[in-house]
Design an enzyme around this catalytic site. Structure first.
Site, PDB file in Angstrom:
ATOM      1  N   ALA A  68     -23.988 -27.359  -0.939  1.00 14.73           N
ATOM      2  CA  ALA A  68     -24.030 -28.669  -0.299  1.00 14.73           C
ATOM      3  C   ALA A  68     -23.718 -29.736  -1.338  1.00 14.73           C
ATOM      4  O   ALA A  68     -23.916 -29.522  -2.536  1.00 14.73           O
ATOM      5  CB  ALA A  68     -25.411 -28.894   0.310  1.00 14.73           C
ATOM      6  N   GLY A 111     -25.610 -23.308  -0.886  1.00 15.27           N
ATOM      7  CA  GLY A 111     -25.095 -23.168   0.474  1.00 15.27           C
ATOM      8  C   GLY A 111     -23.831 -22.321   0.524  1.00 15.27           C
ATOM      9  O   GLY A 111     -23.535 -21.705   1.546  1.00 15.27           O
ATOM     10  N   GLU A 114     -24.988 -18.814   0.638  1.00 19.62           N
ATOM     11  CA  GLU A 114     -25.576 -18.626   1.966  1.00 19.62           C
ATOM     12  C   GLU A 114     -24.490 -18.510   3.039  1.00 19.62           C
ATOM     13  O   GLU A 114     -24.598 -17.711   3.963  1.00 19.62           O
ATOM     14  CB  GLU A 114     -26.518 -19.791   2.282  1.00 19.62           C
ATOM     15  CG  GLU A 114     -27.737 -19.789   1.358  1.00 19.62           C
ATOM     16  CD  GLU A 114     -28.585 -21.039   1.482  1.00 19.62           C
ATOM     17  OE1 GLU A 114     -28.016 -22.157   1.474  1.00 19.62           O
ATOM     18  OE2 GLU A 114     -29.810 -20.913   1.581  1.00 19.62           O
ATOM     19  N   GLU A 134     -30.689 -23.812  -6.237  1.00 20.75           N
ATOM     20  CA  GLU A 134     -31.430 -24.949  -5.683  1.00 20.75           C
ATOM     21  C   GLU A 134     -32.689 -25.273  -6.482  1.00 20.75           C
ATOM     22  O   GLU A 134     -33.101 -26.425  -6.578  1.00 20.75           O
ATOM     23  CB  GLU A 134     -31.811 -24.677  -4.218  1.00 20.75           C
ATOM     24  CG  GLU A 134     -30.649 -24.719  -3.241  1.00 20.75           C
ATOM     25  CD  GLU A 134     -29.970 -23.370  -3.052  1.00 20.75           C
ATOM     26  OE1 GLU A 134     -30.153 -22.455  -3.887  1.00 20.75           O
ATOM     27  OE2 GLU A 134     -29.247 -23.234  -2.047  1.00 20.75           O
TER      28      GLU A 134
HETATM   29  C1  HXC Z   1     -21.611 -32.242  -5.546  1.00 20.27           C
HETATM   30  C2  HXC Z   1     -20.462 -31.035  -7.101  1.00 20.27           C
HETATM   31  C3  HXC Z   1     -21.095 -29.858  -6.698  1.00 20.27           C
HETATM   32  C4  HXC Z   1     -22.051 -29.938  -5.629  1.00 20.27           C
HETATM   33  C5  HXC Z   1     -19.736 -29.378  -8.271  1.00 20.27           C
HETATM   34  N1  HXC Z   1     -19.624 -30.688  -8.079  1.00 20.27           N
HETATM   35  N2  HXC Z   1     -20.638 -28.836  -7.451  1.00 20.27           N
HETATM   36  N3  HXC Z   1     -20.714 -32.219  -6.528  1.00 20.27           N
HETATM   37  N4  HXC Z   1     -22.267 -31.157  -5.088  1.00 20.27           N
HETATM   38  N5  HXC Z   1     -22.698 -28.880  -5.136  1.00 20.27           N
HETATM   39  C6  HXC Z   1     -18.746 -31.627  -8.769  1.00 20.27           C
HETATM   40  C7  HXC Z   1     -19.198 -31.924 -10.190  1.00 20.27           C
HETATM   41  O1  HXC Z   1     -20.195 -32.906 -10.196  1.00 20.27           O
HETATM   42  C8  HXC Z   1     -17.910 -32.400 -10.822  1.00 20.27           C
HETATM   43  O2  HXC Z   1     -17.676 -33.728 -10.403  1.00 20.27           O
HETATM   44  C9  HXC Z   1     -16.857 -31.501 -10.138  1.00 20.27           C
HETATM   45  O3  HXC Z   1     -17.448 -31.040  -8.928  1.00 20.27           O
HETATM   46  C10 HXC Z   1     -16.478 -30.300 -10.978  1.00 20.27           C
HETATM   47  O4  HXC Z   1     -17.681 -29.648 -11.408  1.00 20.27           O
HETATM   48  P1  HXC Z   1     -18.027 -29.360 -12.962  1.00 20.27           P
HETATM   49  O5  HXC Z   1     -19.491 -29.174 -13.039  1.00 20.27           O
HETATM   50  O6  HXC Z   1     -17.429 -30.386 -13.841  1.00 20.27           O
HETATM   51  O7  HXC Z   1     -17.241 -28.002 -13.168  1.00 20.27           O
HETATM   52  P2  HXC Z   1     -17.706 -26.702 -13.953  1.00 20.27           P
HETATM   53  O8  HXC Z   1     -18.246 -27.062 -15.306  1.00 20.27           O
HETATM   54  O9  HXC Z   1     -16.560 -25.744 -13.873  1.00 20.27           O
HETATM   55  O10 HXC Z   1     -18.947 -26.088 -13.122  1.00 20.27           O
HETATM   56  C11 HXC Z   1     -18.787 -25.687 -11.776  1.00 20.27           C
HETATM   57  C12 HXC Z   1     -20.165 -25.376 -11.146  1.00 20.27           C
HETATM   58  C13 HXC Z   1     -21.090 -26.597 -11.357  1.00 20.27           C
HETATM   59  C14 HXC Z   1     -20.794 -24.153 -11.821  1.00 20.27           C
HETATM   60  C15 HXC Z   1     -19.910 -25.068  -9.684  1.00 20.27           C
HETATM   61  O11 HXC Z   1     -20.438 -27.755 -10.885  1.00 20.27           O
HETATM   62  C16 HXC Z   1     -22.383 -26.490 -10.623  1.00 20.27           C
HETATM   63  O12 HXC Z   1     -23.320 -25.847 -11.105  1.00 20.27           O
HETATM   64  N6  HXC Z   1     -22.492 -27.157  -9.478  1.00 20.27           N
HETATM   65  C17 HXC Z   1     -23.717 -27.254  -8.726  1.00 20.27           C
HETATM   66  C18 HXC Z   1     -23.952 -26.024  -7.915  1.00 20.27           C
HETATM   67  C19 HXC Z   1     -25.220 -26.107  -7.117  1.00 20.27           C
HETATM   68  O13 HXC Z   1     -26.294 -26.488  -7.623  1.00 20.27           O
HETATM   69  N7  HXC Z   1     -25.145 -25.796  -5.817  1.00 20.27           N
HETATM   70  C20 HXC Z   1     -26.287 -25.850  -4.918  1.00 20.27           C
HETATM   71  C21 HXC Z   1     -26.264 -27.132  -4.189  1.00 20.27           C
HETATM   72  S1  HXC Z   1     -27.704 -27.312  -3.183  1.00 20.27           S
HETATM   73  P3  HXC Z   1     -17.029 -34.820 -11.360  1.00 20.27           P
HETATM   74  O14 HXC Z   1     -17.150 -36.085 -10.563  1.00 20.27           O
HETATM   75  O15 HXC Z   1     -17.846 -34.808 -12.614  1.00 20.27           O
HETATM   76  O16 HXC Z   1     -15.625 -34.331 -11.547  1.00 20.27           O
HETATM   77  C22 HXC Z   1     -27.368 -26.509  -1.790  1.00 20.27           C
HETATM   78  C23 HXC Z   1     -28.468 -26.584  -0.789  1.00 20.27           C
HETATM   79  C24 HXC Z   1     -28.326 -25.606   0.336  1.00 20.27           C
HETATM   80  O17 HXC Z   1     -26.359 -25.930  -1.615  1.00 20.27           O
HETATM   81  C25 HXC Z   1     -27.765 -26.247   1.528  1.00 20.27           C
HETATM   82  C26 HXC Z   1     -27.258 -25.244   2.506  1.00 20.27           C
HETATM   83  C27 HXC Z   1     -25.919 -25.616   3.125  1.00 20.27           C
END
Ligand code: HXC
Length: 260
Positions: A68, A111, A114, A134
């Protein structure tokens, strides 16, 4: 062709959720915040289309879906989540009657993991990574991460993944039964389509019953599941395709299924 695929990329520059018959996607544009709406709409269309036997859901080489949108969720409140029924839209994927294959290249996180688990079969590219991060955001998985993952990989591994947020590799996912196959990233989509085409050679009607029966294993007790399975097996004897399948075998010819 009797398969469809949907592209979803929640990290890429171009947020593209669409549908296509070919590998050169010109999918319909969909805003980043609403990828599930694009997927739901596509699935509803595919469900009505009798020429489609199976669906492939894929992302980009970098990410299947990174979860998400965290930045969008920052300001959400409890009452908004409840009243907006947050995440409810995603159930469409798990509700789809046709088989749906997740072709996971790159990250399937939160997500995204999931979403992959809502699909029926996961094929992984060799660089794929799965995780439920998360916990590091001060929340917990909300669309099956603590439930589907636990049923697939068992308590210890699911607990470890959900409590640490650590990712696992494609190879580990295969070993754990989360993914059924790992293939080189550049062959992933072709392999997933091959799988969809193989499923598409069978009766769509019987495939649907079979999918329902396997899913029942996740949703009921063993005794209830066995009963459901036996009754569904019996029910296949009321179909033309069951008769055709067995007749074709006896006559040593390919079956000509009509989905009736
Ligand atoms: C918003 C996100 C994002 C996310 C990545 N980005 N994942 N923005 N929400 N889930 C954005 C980053 O901020 C960044 O923006 C750009 O995408 C590229 O990501 P980087 O981190 O610079 O790239 P990299 O170093 O290659 O790492 C990739 C990654 C990392 C491993 C995927 O971004 C990451 O750990 N993302 C978060 C993953 C996460 O926590 N997901 C769970 C979300 S909660 P900028 O602006 O800096 O370019 C969830 C709740 C469940 O899903 C809901 C159910 C549907």
């Amino acid at each position: 062709s009797n398969w469809e695929f949907i592209k979803t990329d929640v990290t890429g520059e171009k947020k593209n959720v669409g549908r296509d018959h070919t590998e050169s996607s010109q999918g319909t544009e969909c805003p980043l915040q609403r990828p599930h709406e694009g997927i739901s709409t596509a699935l509803q269309q595919f469900s009505k289309d009798k020429s489609i036997a199976a669906i492939v859901l894929t992302g980009s080489e970098k990410a299947f879906a990174a979860g998400a949108d965290i930045k969008e969720m920052v300001g959400n409140t409890y009452s908004q989540c409840i009243q907006g029924n947050f995440l409810n839209d995603w159930v469409e994927v798990a509700r789809t009657q046709k088989p749906i294959i997740a072709a996971v290249n790159g990250y399937a996180l939160g997500g995204g993991c999931e979403l992959a688990m809502m699909c029926d079969i996961i094929y992984a590219g060799d660089k794929a990574k799965f995780g439920q991060p998360e916990i590091a955001l001060g929340t917990i998985p909300g669309a099956g991460g603590t439930q589907r993952l636990t049923r697939v990989v068992g308590k210890s591994k699911a607990m470890e993944m959900c409590l640490t947020g650590n990712m696992i590799s494609a190879q580990e996912a295969e070993k754990l039964g989360l993914a059924s196959k790992v293939v080189p990233a550049d062959q992933l989509l072709a392999e997933a389509i091959k799988l969809a085409e193989k499923i598409g050679t069978h009766s769509s009607l019987i495939v649907q019953l079979c999918k329902e029966s396997v899913n029942t294993a996740y949703e009921t007790t063993l005794q209830e599941g066995l009963k459901f399975e036996r009754r569904t097996f019996h029910a296949t004897f009321s179909t033309a395709d069951r008769k055709e399948g067995m007749t074709a075998f006896a006559e040593k010819r390919p079956a000509n299924f009509t989905n009736e």
